[in-house]
Every structure is written in C-alpha cells, then in structure tokens.
Design a protein around this motif. Structure first.
Motif, mmCIF file in Angstrom:
data_model
loop_
_atom_site.group_PDB
_atom_site.id
_atom_site.type_symbol
_atom_site.label_atom_id
_atom_site.label_comp_id
_atom_site.label_asym_id
_atom_site.label_seq_id
_atom_site.Cartn_x
_atom_site.Cartn_y
_atom_site.Cartn_z
ATOM 1 N N PRO A 2 0.833 -1.202 0.000
ATOM 2 C CA PRO A 2 0.000 0.000 0.000
ATOM 3 C C PRO A 2 0.862 1.245 0.000
ATOM 4 C CG PRO A 2 0.103 -0.940 2.194
ATOM 5 C CD PRO A 2 0.908 -1.839 1.327
ATOM 6 N N GLN A 31 6.283 7.154 7.748
ATOM 7 C CA GLN A 31 6.302 6.036 8.695
ATOM 8 C C GLN A 31 5.102 5.119 8.531
ATOM 9 O OE1 GLN A 31 6.843 7.794 12.579
ATOM 10 N NE2 GLN A 31 9.062 7.494 12.469
ATOM 11 N N LEU A 32 3.922 5.691 8.315
ATOM 12 C CA LEU A 32 2.731 4.853 8.148
ATOM 13 C C LEU A 32 2.863 3.990 6.899
ATOM 14 C CD1 LEU A 32 -0.241 7.203 9.145
ATOM 15 C CD2 LEU A 32 0.802 5.375 10.483
ATOM 16 N N GLN A 34 5.580 2.855 5.640
ATOM 17 C CA GLN A 34 6.543 1.791 5.979
ATOM 18 C C GLN A 34 5.878 0.708 6.847
ATOM 19 O OE1 GLN A 34 9.529 3.233 8.614
ATOM 20 N NE2 GLN A 34 10.950 1.538 8.198
ATOM 21 N N ILE A 35 5.121 1.137 7.844
ATOM 22 C CA ILE A 35 4.478 0.172 8.753
ATOM 23 C C ILE A 35 3.415 -0.622 8.000
ATOM 24 C CG2 ILE A 35 3.091 -0.108 10.846
ATOM 25 C CD1 ILE A 35 4.411 2.538 11.865
ATOM 26 N N LEU A 36 2.621 0.073 7.199
ATOM 27 C CA LEU A 36 1.572 -0.635 6.448
ATOM 28 C C LEU A 36 2.181 -1.628 5.465
ATOM 29 C CD1 LEU A 36 -0.940 2.282 5.910
ATOM 30 C CD2 LEU A 36 -1.360 0.162 7.172
ATOM 31 N N ALA A 38 4.793 -3.320 5.989
ATOM 32 C CA ALA A 38 5.194 -4.494 6.770
ATOM 33 C C ALA A 38 3.984 -5.305 7.225
ATOM 34 C CB ALA A 38 6.025 -4.060 7.971
ATOM 35 N N VAL A 39 2.953 -4.629 7.716
ATOM 36 C CA VAL A 39 1.816 -5.396 8.254
ATOM 37 C C VAL A 39 0.976 -6.009 7.137
ATOM 38 C CG1 VAL A 39 1.723 -4.120 10.426
ATOM 39 C CG2 VAL A 39 0.282 -3.384 8.511
ATOM 40 N N ALA A 40 1.146 -5.520 5.909
ATOM 41 C CA ALA A 40 0.400 -6.078 4.773
ATOM 42 C C ALA A 40 0.754 -7.541 4.535
ATOM 43 C CB ALA A 40 0.669 -5.259 3.509
ATOM 44 N N PRO B 315 2.751 -8.854 12.388
ATOM 45 C CA PRO B 315 1.931 -7.965 11.547
ATOM 46 C C PRO B 315 0.445 -7.962 11.926
ATOM 47 C CG PRO B 315 2.916 -9.745 10.227
ATOM 48 C CD PRO B 315 3.558 -9.785 11.564
ATOM 49 N N ALA B 316 -0.104 -9.112 12.319
ATOM 50 C CA ALA B 316 -1.523 -9.134 12.714
ATOM 51 C C ALA B 316 -1.734 -8.280 13.960
ATOM 52 C CB ALA B 316 -1.974 -10.574 12.974
ATOM 53 N N LEU B 319 -2.007 -4.636 13.431
ATOM 54 C CA LEU B 319 -3.287 -4.174 12.873
ATOM 55 C C LEU B 319 -4.372 -4.204 13.952
ATOM 56 C CD1 LEU B 319 -2.923 -5.917 9.452
ATOM 57 C CD2 LEU B 319 -3.289 -3.461 9.787
ATOM 58 N N ARG B 367 0.908 7.664 16.097
ATOM 59 C CA ARG B 367 1.142 6.674 15.037
ATOM 60 C C ARG B 367 0.112 5.562 15.109
ATOM 61 N NH1 ARG B 367 6.952 7.515 15.268
ATOM 62 N NH2 ARG B 367 7.108 6.270 17.154
ATOM 63 N N LEU B 371 -2.797 4.575 12.508
ATOM 64 C CA LEU B 371 -2.754 3.252 11.888
ATOM 65 C C LEU B 371 -4.088 2.535 12.078
ATOM 66 C CD1 LEU B 371 -0.471 1.664 10.509
ATOM 67 C CD2 LEU B 371 0.159 0.760 12.742
ATOM 68 N N TYR B 374 -6.834 4.003 9.995
ATOM 69 C CA TYR B 374 -6.683 3.532 8.613
ATOM 70 C C TYR B 374 -7.215 2.100 8.474
ATOM 71 C CZ TYR B 374 -4.292 2.251 4.240
ATOM 72 O OH TYR B 374 -3.997 1.829 2.976
ATOM 73 N N TYR B 384 -7.272 -5.642 5.929
ATOM 74 C CA TYR B 384 -6.333 -5.501 7.046
ATOM 75 C C TYR B 384 -6.890 -6.038 8.358
ATOM 76 C CZ TYR B 384 -3.356 -2.822 3.992
ATOM 77 O OH TYR B 384 -2.529 -2.459 2.979
ATOM 78 N N PRO B 428 9.957 2.802 14.250
ATOM 79 C CA PRO B 428 8.897 1.963 14.821
ATOM 80 C C PRO B 428 9.031 0.487 14.478
ATOM 81 C CG PRO B 428 7.968 3.659 13.341
ATOM 82 C CD PRO B 428 9.425 3.955 13.520
ATOM 83 N N LEU B 429 9.403 0.152 13.258
ATOM 84 C CA LEU B 429 9.455 -1.267 12.894
ATOM 85 C C LEU B 429 10.528 -2.013 13.673
ATOM 86 C CD1 LEU B 429 8.843 -1.360 9.040
ATOM 87 C CD2 LEU B 429 7.315 -2.096 10.867
ATOM 88 N N TYR B 432 9.138 -2.502 17.158
ATOM 89 C CA TYR B 432 8.077 -3.509 17.244
ATOM 90 C C TYR B 432 8.647 -4.935 17.314
ATOM 91 C CZ TYR B 432 4.963 0.373 15.801
ATOM 92 O OH TYR B 432 4.280 1.562 15.718
#
Lengths: 99, 519
Positions: A2, A31-32, A34-36, A38-40, B315-316, B319, B367, B371, B374, B384, B428-429, B432
């Motif tokens: 995304p 940042q969002l 990048q995070i999205l 990863a979580v995708a 990742p889950a 979200l 953040r 997130l 979204y 998601y 952040p990654l 996490y």
C-alpha cells in the motif's frame, strides 16, 4: 504494497480528531507507509475459510441482577473534569453558530 | 542482608514473626528510592510518583494488626511498585501521558483494592510508555526509565518502570500489564521475573485500556515464588470486568513450591522452531540453548514444535492493536477528565478536542491511532483488520497443535538484550520487533512468563527464558520457572541480579518528604 499519501494522512488525522502540525504529517506519512508495507504481510496468508477471532477466549454475554448499586459521587467525578458548572461537565459549544 | 535485598516471602515472614516492622521495611525501600531513583534525567527513574505518607500509613496499619493479633496475609507489609496505568484513588494516575498529567481517578482499580486488602504497601506509581505502547519507556511523556544493569540502556517497556524498580532493589514486588509483551520483555532485559496470566485471569477494572482484547495485568518480582504469591493476590473473578474468568485460579503458589524441588520429569517442553535464527542476538540464542539443555537435565522431555503462523503474529498484532487503540483512546476527548486546551469561548468542542489530542498525545500514540483509523476505515477493513483477525485464529490453532505435543513451549523472551536509549525511538518497525516472541500469547490469550537465564556473552546483559502454557494452565509456568531458578541459583551461587553492578548512591532528597511527581 500500500502507499499512503500526505492528503490521506491529513484526512485520517481529521477522522481521529488529531490536530497535527505540517511536519508531523510529513513524518507520519513516511512512517505509516513503511508500517503498512510491513503489516500487509497478513494478506499473504490463505485464510478465506478461517473464522475471525475478535477475542482471545470465547465469551458469552454477562448479565447481572437488576439491582441498584451505589455509583461514584458526582463531586469526585467532576473534581477531575477540565471544567464543571452546576454539577455538570462544562464543554465548549457543540453546534456552530449557524446551527 | 539489607532489607531491600530480601525477597517478598522473606520480608513477609520477618514481619509476621516480629523480627522487623512493616514500617521499617517500607522506610528502607523509600530510602533506597531516594538514593537511586532520581534525578529524572540520570537516575533509574522507575517512579513517576512516590507517596511516602500513605505508604508509611499502610505499613503502620499492618503493624497494628499484628499487634492486635489479627491474621496477616502471606504478603502483608511487603512494599510494591504499581504501574501507573492502574487507577489509585489516593495517587495520580497518568498512563505516562501528558493528557492525564495530575489526574486523580475517583476510584481504585480492582487490582489496587486487592493489593490493599492483602496488606501490601503501595510505594508509588511506576513509569511506562504512554498508554502502555512501547518497548522501552522512551514513549513516556515524563522521560525514560533506565536499566539498572546499565543506566544508558532501556529497561524494556511498556512496564520498564516496574521492572527497573525490582532490579534496582527499590521494591521487591511490582505490577505490570502485558498487551504484547510489556511484562515479559522488561523482565527479560532487567533479569527479573514477569508473568502474563491467562487473559481474563486478573481483572481489568481500573486498568486504563490499551487494546482490550489483549491487555492483561500480572505480577513482576525478583523470584518465582514472590511472583506466584503476588499472582494469587490479584487473580480471580471480578464482576466488574465482563471478560474476567469465572473459574478457580490454579494453585500457582503450590506449583512454584513444587518446581523448586528441581524435578521436571514427566514434563514435555516444546521448543518453537520459528522463534529463533535470523535477527536473534548470538548471546541470546546461546543462553536460550543452555536453558533448553538445563530443562532436559532437570528431567523434562524436550521436543521441537512448529508454529508456522507465528511469523504473521507481529503484523496481525500491529493491525489489531492499533485498531483497538484508536477506538479506546477516543475517550480522551478533553471533556470529562484530563487535559483541555484552546477552550477560549470561540472554538467548538470538536476543535478543542483535536487541539488537545494533537498536543497531548506523544508520537507513538499518534502513530498507532492513525494506523488503527486507517485499518478500520471502509475499503481497508476486510483486507487488514478482518484478515488480521483470521491470522489470530491461525495463531491460536498453532498453539493448540503445539500443546498437543508439549505441556509448555519455550523460546527466548526477546530477540536481543537491552539496547541503548535513543537507538530505536524513531524507528517503529525496529522497536516492534522486540515483541516478536511475546505477541503470540497475547493474540491467543494463553499464559506466558519470562525467567532470567543468564547474561549474553557479548554485552554481559540479562537474557530471558520465555515459557508459554495453555489457557488456565498458569501453574505450569511457575513449576518450570521455579525449577530453572533453583538450578541456576546453584550454578551461579545466587540470583542473576546479584551480578548486577551496584548503583551509585545519590543520596540527597529526604525519603520522608512526599516527592510528588518527579517528572
């Protein structure tokens, strides 16, 4: 993967009632994204026939007996309020002038 | 031995026998806090608030009860550090946020009430990442806590203040809360014990919500028995929490005592294949492998298990958690409690709300709110949030399959030891990934714990052994933890914390004056 634009970030901030400075929007957009990205990864999992879990353990609705119980005294609740008047929360205007 | 070096069980027994008074015990810990906790810029900074007067008063009540011949509970008179995300009617509760700075809740959390009823002395409130979101305490609006093993490093998070207070010998007991690892990861990086009970095992009433389907409060201590004793004080059904489990709590204290015999024969231990390898520090893996060898030596049967969906747990989680956070933190609307900015008579409620939230929340809270907003918005919800909930089911099924082959599962608690303050704060990654091994248990709701298992060769910092047990089998954690603890004590000639560097004394402030908020 995304991708999220600065305009979308500004829109999300409005939905979330967060007044963000321009530099915060820029920083968050990157940042969002990048995070999205990863979580995708969750979308890689084949799970069409898998039921979703909203809660760790199975829950049933819980009722209690319909009996009155004491609640918190109004003074102690209002003592922590940003503003109070006549035993109530005082809040800024909710409707615009034209309403 | 000084009072602050004793275990909670030893202190309670000395108080009961009259060898020492509860007031003396409390004063010793207040003195230690005054010595090492401040200043906020360079000390351990485990506490956001220390309440000397009410702590001494609570201790005096225990001494009076003893003098009157009343029966004292197993932890009566023992001091405790309470994570500042749990409400206390007589102390501020900030959740590490500017939004709640100075907020005095109108009620005690169920945990707080149970601690008080047990005669436990609450010394004060400990620092945390804002609204318990983080792995380092760097997201606290009041500045980070520091790791007593090395004050330039993080003490873990979000419950870094609670873990640091134990490792700095400021308190023998602490309460933490664990949404993705916030009890276990700080325990691992400070060389202390931290247990996340089964979800619903400890009431969430009065615990300021981060992600309601994941949050769980639990005990933190320096020994396994102390954690078990504290766990049994706070656990049990609470009608004020609709997710609280209405079933008897397993006999965790008996399990801790049994485990101390050091015999794990008949126990099947599953090593989770996926929790190791790339991204794991060599010293962490070495100590973990030693711990697995030790479990075998103690009689356990070690098998390898595979949990293929654990790779998708992180990742889950990122979200599901932000989605719940964005909803839960909507209550901070500047209307009923906490901060309100810009209320000048011209701005609308909505403008005041946005201004207050924009200025009041820190970077990580923003953040995660964004997130979550979204992930829950139309068009993205199914891809998601919906998909993450399905992954949650698959993670729980992996656990079920693994627990068919093993009574407990093990992994390192964290991929690395404590990292320097500042290193990951705006990445952040990278931050996490600290919770890689701990998150699956939050998603599935089962019980898990971290126990000290030595120091990493490359940096001499503590490593944690992560033990996972099925839902409502919390007692297994204590049996394993106690067995490992006694074997290591024999090997090391004492506890791991005895190898920690002594902190410089910074005596200055009077321990008998209320220090208030030290931010």
């Amino acid at each position: 993967m995304p991708s999220i634009s600065r305009e979308e970030v500004a829109h999300l901030a409005r939905l979330a009632r967060l007044d963000l400075a321009p530099d915060e929007l820029d920083h968050l957009a990157g940042q969002l994204d990048q995070i999205l990205g990863a979580v995708a990864q969750v979308t890689e999992v084949a799970a069409d026939d898998i039921p979703p879990t909203s809660h760790a353990l199975p829950l049933t609705n819980v009722y209690r007996d319909d009996e009155p119980r004491p609640c918190l005294p109004a003074e102690s609740v209002l003592a922590a309020a940003p503003a109070a008047e006549d035993g109530r929360f005082r809040v800024p205007q909710i409707l615009g002038e034209e309403a | 031995m000084t009072l602050t070096r004793k275990t909670a069980a030893e202190l309670a027994s000395s108080i009961k026998s009259g060898e020492v008074s509860a007031v003396e015990v409390t004063r010793a810990h207040l003195d230690r806090i005054a010595e090492v906790d401040g200043p906020a810029e360079s000390g351990v900074h485990a506490f956001l608030h220390v309440d000397t007067d009410s702590a001494l008063a609570a201790a005096a009540v225990v001494d009076q009860k003893r003098a009157d011949g009343d029966e004292l509970g197993p932890l009566a008179g023992v001091p405790l550090a309470l994570k500042d995300v749990i409400t206390t009617a007589d102390m501020p509760t900030t959740a590490g946020s500017k939004l709640l700075e100075g907020w005095r809740p109108p009620y005690d959390a169920t945990i707080t009430r149970r601690l008080r009823e047990a005669g436990i002395v609450i010394l004060g409130k400990t620092n945390l990442d804002e609204f318990a979101m983080g792995s380092s305490t760097e997201n606290s609006a009041f500045g980070p806590s520091r790791n007593p093993w090395d004050l330039t490093r993080i003490p873990g998070g979000s419950g870094g203040g609670s873990a640091a207070s134990l490792a700095a010998f400021e308190a023998p007991l602490a309460i933490g809360t664990d949404t993705g690892g916030s009890i276990r990861q700080p325990a691992a990086v400070t060389g202390t014990v931290g247990v996340k009970p089964t979800y619903g095992g400890v009431s969430r009433y009065g615990l300021i919500a981060c992600a309601s389907s994941l949050d769980q409060a639990g005990p933190c201590a320096r020994t396994v028995l102390d954690a078990a004793l504290l766990h049994s004080v706070i656990a049990g059904h609470d009608p004020n929490d609709s997710t609280s489990i209405d079933q008897p709590v397993p006999d965790i204290v008996a399990a801790a005592r049994k485990g101390a015999d050091g015999d794990l024969s008949g126990l099947r231990v599953g090593v989770v294949k996926e929790l190791g390898g790339e991204g794991y520090q060599a010293g962490v893996e070495a100590r973990f492998n030693d711990a697995v060898a030790l479990l075998s030596k103690l009689g356990a049967e070690v098998v390898e298990v595979s949990c293929p969906h654990f790779a998708y747990a992180l990742p889950a989680y990122y979200l599901i958690l932000p989605s719940e956070v964005s909803s839960n933190l909507a209550r901070f609307d500047a209307m009923r409690y906490g901060l309100r900015l810009g209320d000048d008579g011209t701005r609308s409620a909505e403008e005041v709300m946005s201004l207050t939230r924009g200025a009041g929340f820190g970077a990580e809270a923003k953040r995660r709110i964004m997130l979550g907003t979204y992930a829950l918005s139309s068009g993205y919800y199914d891809a998601y949030y919906g998909q993450a909930q399905k992954v949650r089911t698959l993670v729980a099924r992996d656990f079920d399959a693994a627990f068919a082959k093993a009574d407990v599962l093990v992994s390192p608690t964290t991929p690395t030891t404590a990292f320097p303050i500042g290193e990951k704060v705006d990445d952040p990654l990278a931050m996490y990934k600290n919770d890689l091994c701990t998150i699956p248990s939050n998603l599935a709701g089962n019980a898990s714990a971290s126990f000290p298992c030595g120091l990493a060769d490359e940096d001499g910092l503590p490593v944690g052994l992560h033990v996972m047990a099925p839902v409502l089998a919390d007692d297994r954690l204590y049996r394993v933890g106690a067995a490992v603890e006694q074997a290591y004590a024999a090997q090391w000639g004492g506890t791991l914390l005895e190898q920690a560097p002594a902190l410089d004394g910074r005596r200055g402030e009077s321990a008998t004056a209320d220090r208030g908020v030290v931010s």
